[in-house]
Motif scaffolding. Structure first.
Motif, PDB file in Angstrom:
ATOM      1  N   GLU A  25       0.825  -1.361   0.063  1.00  0.00           N
ATOM      2  CA  GLU A  25      -0.081  -0.009  -0.101  1.00  0.00           C
ATOM      3  C   GLU A  25       0.836   1.347  -0.028  1.00  0.00           C
ATOM      4  N   VAL A  26       2.099   1.322   0.736  1.00  0.00           N
ATOM      5  CA  VAL A  26       2.800   2.454   0.712  1.00  0.00           C
ATOM      6  C   VAL A  26       3.332   2.790  -0.650  1.00  0.00           C
ATOM      7  N   ALA A  27       3.631   1.535  -1.324  1.00  0.00           N
ATOM      8  CA  ALA A  27       4.324   1.746  -2.726  1.00  0.00           C
ATOM      9  C   ALA A  27       3.228   2.502  -3.636  1.00  0.00           C
ATOM     10  N   HIS A  28       2.110   2.285  -3.380  1.00  0.00           N
ATOM     11  CA  HIS A  28       1.011   2.878  -3.935  1.00  0.00           C
ATOM     12  C   HIS A  28       1.005   4.472  -3.815  1.00  0.00           C
ATOM     13  N   GLY A  29       1.087   4.698  -2.563  1.00  0.00           N
ATOM     14  CA  GLY A  29       0.865   6.129  -2.163  1.00  0.00           C
ATOM     15  C   GLY A  29       2.297   6.894  -2.679  1.00  0.00           C
ATOM     16  N   LEU A  48       5.328   2.911   7.230  1.00  0.00           N
ATOM     17  CA  LEU A  48       5.451   1.453   7.475  1.00  0.00           C
ATOM     18  C   LEU A  48       4.879   1.126   8.841  1.00  0.00           C
ATOM     19  N   ASN A  49       4.139   2.037   9.450  1.00  0.00           N
ATOM     20  CA  ASN A  49       3.627   1.565  10.704  1.00  0.00           C
ATOM     21  C   ASN A  49       2.473   0.732  10.397  1.00  0.00           C
ATOM     22  N   HIS A  53      -2.447   0.933   8.265  1.00  0.00           N
ATOM     23  CA  HIS A  53      -2.702   0.384   7.159  1.00  0.00           C
ATOM     24  C   HIS A  53      -3.878  -0.908   7.474  1.00  0.00           C
ATOM     25  N   ILE A  54      -3.927  -1.324   8.704  1.00  0.00           N
ATOM     26  CA  ILE A  54      -4.833  -2.745   8.819  1.00  0.00           C
ATOM     27  C   ILE A  54      -6.221  -2.677   8.615  1.00  0.00           C
ATOM     28  N   ASP A  55      -6.747  -3.485   8.096  1.00  0.00           N
ATOM     29  CA  ASP A  55      -8.217  -3.647   8.090  1.00  0.00           C
ATOM     30  C   ASP A  55      -8.510  -4.951   8.775  1.00  0.00           C
ATOM     31  N   PRO A  56      -9.215  -4.694   9.755  1.00  0.00           N
ATOM     32  CA  PRO A  56      -9.669  -5.808  10.638  1.00  0.00           C
ATOM     33  C   PRO A  56      -9.772  -7.244  10.019  1.00  0.00           C
ATOM     34  N   VAL A  57     -10.562  -7.005   8.882  1.00  0.00           N
ATOM     35  CA  VAL A  57     -10.976  -8.292   8.034  1.00  0.00           C
ATOM     36  C   VAL A  57      -9.931  -8.943   7.250  1.00  0.00           C
ATOM     37  N   GLY A  58      -9.146  -7.895   6.445  1.00  0.00           N
ATOM     38  CA  GLY A  58      -8.487  -8.509   5.366  1.00  0.00           C
ATOM     39  C   GLY A  58      -7.108  -8.584   5.840  1.00  0.00           C
ATOM     40  N   THR A  59      -6.601  -7.922   6.979  1.00  0.00           N
ATOM     41  CA  THR A  59      -5.456  -7.953   7.501  1.00  0.00           C
ATOM     42  C   THR A  59      -5.224  -9.049   8.774  1.00  0.00           C
ATOM     43  N   VAL A  60      -6.314  -9.159   9.339  1.00  0.00           N
ATOM     44  CA  VAL A  60      -6.431 -10.196  10.711  1.00  0.00           C
ATOM     45  C   VAL A  60      -7.174 -11.130  10.439  1.00  0.00           C
ATOM     46  N   LEU A  61      -8.474 -11.122  10.276  1.00  0.00           N
ATOM     47  CA  LEU A  61      -9.462 -12.122  10.379  1.00  0.00           C
ATOM     48  C   LEU A  61      -9.018 -13.210   9.128  1.00  0.00           C
ATOM     49  N   VAL A  62      -9.101 -12.779   7.892  1.00  0.00           N
ATOM     50  CA  VAL A  62      -8.936 -13.761   6.664  1.00  0.00           C
ATOM     51  C   VAL A  62      -7.738 -14.452   6.896  1.00  0.00           C
ATOM     52  N   PRO A  63      -6.381 -13.850   6.979  1.00  0.00           N
ATOM     53  CA  PRO A  63      -4.929 -14.436   7.133  1.00  0.00           C
ATOM     54  C   PRO A  63      -5.382 -15.762   8.402  1.00  0.00           C
ATOM     55  N   LEU A  64      -5.789 -15.348   9.333  1.00  0.00           N
ATOM     56  CA  LEU A  64      -5.813 -16.243  10.475  1.00  0.00           C
ATOM     57  C   LEU A  64      -6.589 -17.219  10.188  1.00  0.00           C
ATOM     58  N   LEU A  65      -8.036 -17.012   9.633  1.00  0.00           N
ATOM     59  CA  LEU A  65      -8.759 -18.328   9.251  1.00  0.00           C
ATOM     60  C   LEU A  65      -7.998 -19.036   8.282  1.00  0.00           C
ATOM     61  N   LEU A  66      -7.712 -18.688   7.462  1.00  0.00           N
ATOM     62  CA  LEU A  66      -6.952 -19.433   6.462  1.00  0.00           C
ATOM     63  C   LEU A  66      -5.650 -20.215   6.657  1.00  0.00           C
ATOM     64  N   LEU A  67      -4.981 -19.682   7.914  1.00  0.00           N
ATOM     65  CA  LEU A  67      -3.922 -20.414   8.514  1.00  0.00           C
ATOM     66  C   LEU A  67      -4.507 -21.598   9.211  1.00  0.00           C
TER      67      LEU A  67
END
Length: 217
Positions: A25-29, A48-49, A53-67
């Protein structure tokens, strides 16, 4: 190497996922800023903090569920805002801004390959440090290659769709841009039918294999 527990998998994948999504995302900006649009900078998104940039669903929930499910891991962050009217050459520059994200993922995959190579060089005497770094490097290569290839699909609102609308002639670009409201649902359909895996599998495996070879694995 032995099979990792769920807690170990989370520990190994957490940092590579955060870096992959945040730097993307930082690269886009950053590229948008270089091309005349300061929106991301003004909104504090050129950092880079990961908390910015965190999206509760896309950055946390979905990766954890897939793991937890043991499948392939991917995720997403809150998109960096870009005001296309501020760009010097809006049509061309939007394609360049879109391409910056996958390019960043490719560079990060190479960086994680270097981490793996250095970890392997540590040898058995420093296995306590080498083994976690090898696992983490492998995760970093995997997530970055997957995000790069996925985002290069020519389907708006993925980066590949924005790149395509930037390089296609006007009428074709307009037709493709009209797909954007339905792009997420099309992506879900591809996942549900297994077609996404068939599309992504060959290039992902080929590129991962090449990068793992660079790492000496």
């Amino acid at each position: 190497m032995e099979e990792l527990t769920l807690a170990q998998r989370v520990a190994v994948w957490a940092l590579p996922i955060l870096f992959a999504i945040t730097v993307h995302e930082v690269a886009h900006g950053w590229v948008a800023r270089r091309l005349g649009d300061p929106t991301a900078m003004m909104m504090g998104r050129l950092t880079l903090n990961p908390l910015r940039h965190i999206d509760p669903v896309g950055t946390v929930l979905v990766p954890l569920l897939l793991l937890f499910l043991g499948g392939f891991v991917f995720g997403w962050a809150r998109p960096v805002p870009v005001t296309w009217e501020n760009l010097r050459h809006p049509k061309r520059d939007m394609a360049l801004v879109a391409a910056a994200g996958p390019a960043a993922n490719f560079l990060m995959a190479l960086g994680w390959a270097l981490v793996m190579r250095l970890a392997i060089a540590l040898g058995d005497d420093l296995a306590w440090a080498a083994v976690p770094l090898i696992y983490m490097g492998g995760a970093g290569i995997a997530i970055n290659v997957l995000l790069m290839v996925l985002n290069l699909l020519p389907l708006p609102p993925l980066d590949g769709g924005r790149i395509a609308t930037g390089v296609l002639p006007g009428p074709w670009a307009w037709r493709l841009a009209r797909v954007e409201p339905y792009g997420f649902f099309i992506l879900l359909g591809l996942i549900a039918t297994g077609l996404l895996g068939r599309i992504l599998g060959p290039p992902v495996h080929a590129l991962q294999g090449a990068i793992f070879a660079l790492a000496g694995v």
